[in-house]
Scaffold this motif. Structure first.
Motif: not given
Ligand code: GRG
Length: 295
Positions: A45, A48, A77, A79-80, A83, A96, A158, A218
């Motif tokens: 989307k 951010r 975002h 990269s997270s 992982h 996605r 996380q 969210f």
């Molecule tokens: C390597 C930087 C790094 C991090 C590893 C895995 C981790 C640490 C963190 C993950 C945190 C996480 C997945 C939080 C959930 C947040 C969330 C609701 C994500 C989905 O975001 P959207 O809906 O996704 O904006 P799109 O695909 O639309 O970008």
């Protein structure tokens, strides 16, 4: 204003900006750059960078200095997400609407490309410095971006989430997890937009507060969609929380109350936004869209 049309136009503009900052696929590490770009170009989307750009404009920002930071926040975002999908964490095959990075390139490249993208985000944000020689603002923005990503932000949240899977957790701990794993990057987006436009510390603090609420609403919406949506609509598997034995906001509050909480928290965010003399109708609509989203 036709919100959906404007949203789509802004997304196209953001994707053009991001694509100008992606790593080149050349040399011996070309395969790694390819994996990084695969995940960056898989869609999403772009919420951010959109929030960041919108807040920057709302406070009167007009320069290109925001662009490397917009690309950087989307890299962090993404990269997270790489992982998060790994076998050691959620072990998901789709994100996605496409195969996850490790599913395409293997687990080792999944780990490394997530790391490389996180580092590349900071390399990218640093490209803002020569755009405004002598200004202290890029440094101030970088400090927020890095700390909201680390142990006192997304990674802290996380880590508590992952190490408490399958356990009973308190509402207090769940709030900590959501505030950090999800809200922190949304807070960073809004704060960086405000900082680079020269907003006051007080205004930046209000943006942090708004970002916290948007992130919370969210994430609760994410929990709701995990049990009410479909793989086709979400682009990722549903019932992921159940599979990972996770206590969520829906587990603690029930589906109906969780939906009411999303409404209430997002109304608080919009109310705070309305306290600024600078009006941004799109930003207000964006908050409502995000917390009512279907994917
Ligand atoms: C390597 C930087 C790094 C991090 C590893 C895995 C981790 C640490 C963190 C993950 C945190 C996480 C997945 C939080 C959930 C947040 C969330 C609701 C994500 C989905 O975001 P959207 O809906 O996704 O904006 P799109 O695909 O639309 O970008």
């Amino acid at each position: 204003m036709n919100f959906n049309k404007v949203l789509e136009q802004k997304k196209v503009e953001i994707e053009q900006i991001i694509s100008g900052y992606l790593p080149e696929e050349k040399g011996f590490a070309a395969g790694m750059a390819q994996a990084m770009n695969y995940s960056m170009e898989a869609g999403g989307k772009r919420l951010r960078p959109m929030l960041m750009q919108e807040v920057y404009r709302m406070f009167g920002g007009t320069s290109m200095v925001i662009e490397p930071f917009m690309a950087a926040i989307e890299m962090i975002h993404t990269s997270s997400l790489i992982h998060d999908d790994l076998p050691a964490i959620d072990n998901d095959e789709y994100r996605r609407g496409k195969k996850t990075t490790h599913a395409v390139y293997g687990e080792a490249v999944g780990v490394l490309s997530g790391d490389a993208l996180l580092n590349y985000a900071y390399e990218t944000a640093c490209r803002a410095f020569p755009m405004v020689p002598g200004s202290e603002l890029p440094g101030k923005a970088l400090a927020v971006l890095t700390s909201k990503t680390g142990i006192y932000g997304m990674l802290g949240g996380q880590s508590v989430d992952v190490t408490n899977e399958g356990k009973e957790i308190s509402r207090e701990m769940l709030d900590y997890i959501y505030k950090n794993k999800t809200s922190a990057l949304i807070e960073a987006s809004m704060m960086v937009g405000a900082i680079l436009a020269g907003a006051t510390d007080e205004q930046i603090a209000v943006m942090e507060n708004i970002g916290e609420r948007i992130g919370l609403a969210f994430q609760i919406r994410d929990d709701i969609l995990d049990i009410t949506s479909t793989m086709e609509e979400l682009g990722k598997p549903v019932f992921s929380d159940k599979k990972n034995h996770k206590v969520t906001y829906v587990t603690l509050r029930g589906l109906e109350q969780a939906s009411r909480d999303v409404e209430m928290i997002s109304e608080e965010a919009v109310k705070l936004l309305k306290t600024f003399p600078q009006k941004d109708e799109f930003l207000e609509e964006l908050v409502c869209y995000l917390v009512n989203r279907k994917n």
